[in-house]
Design an enzyme around this catalytic site. Structure first.
Site, PDB file in Angstrom:
ATOM      1  N   PRO A 282      -4.744   1.657  -0.941  1.00 58.58           N
ATOM      2  CA  PRO A 282      -5.670   1.601   0.185  1.00 58.58           C
ATOM      3  C   PRO A 282      -6.888   0.747  -0.138  1.00 58.58           C
ATOM      4  CG  PRO A 282      -5.364   3.842  -0.648  1.00 58.58           C
ATOM      5  CD  PRO A 282      -4.871   2.909  -1.683  1.00 58.58           C
ATOM      6  N   GLU A 283      -7.163  -0.190   0.739  1.00 57.73           N
ATOM      7  CA  GLU A 283      -8.377  -0.983   0.671  1.00 57.73           C
ATOM      8  C   GLU A 283      -9.300  -0.485   1.791  1.00 57.73           C
ATOM      9  OE1 GLU A 283      -7.513  -5.194   0.228  1.00 57.73           O
ATOM     10  OE2 GLU A 283      -5.470  -4.734  -0.348  1.00 57.73           O
TER      11      GLU A 283
ATOM     12  N   ARG B 273       1.515   8.458  -7.615  1.00 51.53           N
ATOM     13  CA  ARG B 273       1.238   7.733  -8.861  1.00 51.53           C
ATOM     14  C   ARG B 273       0.058   8.304  -9.644  1.00 51.53           C
ATOM     15  NH1 ARG B 273       1.824   1.473  -7.318  1.00 51.53           N
ATOM     16  NH2 ARG B 273       1.492   1.084  -9.506  1.00 51.53           N
TER      17      ARG B 273
ATOM     18  N   HIS C 168       4.346  16.002  -5.075  1.00 57.04           N
ATOM     19  CA  HIS C 168       3.099  15.291  -5.372  1.00 57.04           C
ATOM     20  C   HIS C 168       1.928  15.699  -4.478  1.00 57.04           C
ATOM     21  CE1 HIS C 168       5.836  12.979  -7.771  1.00 57.04           C
ATOM     22  NE2 HIS C 168       6.408  12.454  -6.721  1.00 57.04           N
TER      23      HIS C 168
END
Length: 268
Positions: free
Chosen positions: A2-3, A111, A92
């Site tokens: 995400p930016e 991740r 997750h």
DNA sequence: TCTGACCTGCGA
DNA sequence: TCGCAGGTCAGA
């Protein structure tokens, strides 16, 4: 992942759902993402308190509670999800927020690059650069930053200590929009290119926000949907496809150890 | 200024 | 099975 546009999309979607709700309980299923506090610290500070607001700085989300902030960086694969089947959590899920009105919020990050911090009423981002949507981000400011260094322009754009919020996808798109070669150095830009760069930064990010961000793999909105901006990318992941402006095949290279896409004809 | 490490999933 | 992936940081 995400930016700035993705983080801003998430902020805008979370706010109307959770603002002013009481955080009744917070469960950390993976405490390793907490960088400056223990789960007990967070529970003591936040449980029973109302979520007053959600702010954004660069790629950071700031959950504001009375006297404390929970600051979140989504890393490459962090997502907030509004609803999951509680009988069988997806993989997750690292944090579960239980709010009043029977509202729940789930943080998922396969991740594990995402991080969280507990801060007091003030959060110090002084080590980071300027947010492109803050009033401080002006053409004059951008020129000052460009002239302070002699670096590759794309590496500069992605440096969070210069401008906070731009990652690899949008650095590629911004340089294409401004017709600037990713191989240029910051001190080589003409005044016209500096102006074009300034306009492109805001324009590219603003359009991406309007399209709910760019989804390549992990990123999803709070509603679990893909963004829409990936359908409008001009160079990113378009290697060997014709440039939308001049038809020249888009080239791919590596800069700053990141995939870099550009048109060799119209980016100079 | 650059590289590797941190993690996991996916596609070639 | 390997290389790559939208991020960041420490250390060389």
């Amino acid at each position: 992942m995400p930016e700035l546009p993705e983080v801003e999309t998430i902020r805008r979607q979370l706010l109307p759902i959770y603002k002013n709700e009481i955080l009744e309980k917070i469960d950390f299923r993976y405490a390793g993402l907490l960088k400056n506090a223990t789960p007990d610290d967070v529970r003591t500070a936040l449980e029973g308190k109302p979520l007053q607001d959600i702010d954004r700085f660069g790629k950071f989300l700031l959950f504001r509670f009375p006297e404390h902030h929970l600051v979140v960086h989504l890393g490459m694969s962090g997502v907030f999800i509004k609803d999951v089947a509680q009988s069988r959590y997806p993989q997750h899920i690292h944090v579960v927020f239980h709010f009043s009105a029977n509202k729940h919020l789930y943080y998922q990050d396969f991740r594990k690059f995402g991080k969280m911090w507990l801060y007091g009423s003030r959060v110090d981002f002084s080590q980071y650069g300027v947010d492109p949507f803050s009033p401080e981000f002006t053409l004059k400011k951008l020129r000052e930053l460009l002239h302070l260094t002699r670096r590759n322009i794309k590496v500069f754009l992605m440096d969070q200590h210069q401008i906070a919020g731009i990652g690899n996808i949008y650095a590629n798109e911004i340089l294409f929009e401004a017709r600037i070669s990713p191989f240029k150095r910051t001190d080589e830009l003409t005044p016209e290119q500096e102006t074009a760069l300034f306009r492109s930064i805001r324009a590219v990010l603003e359009r991406a926000i309007q399209r709910f961000g760019t989804t390549y793999s992990a990123y999803r909105t709070v509603e679990g949907e893909s963004g829409e901006n990936q359908h409008f990318l001009k160079v990113y992941h378009r290697a060997e496809q014709p440039c939308v402006r001049c038809g020249t095949p888009i080239e791919k290279t590596t800069l700053g150890s990141r995939s870099t896409f550009y048109c060799p004809t119209c980016q100079v």
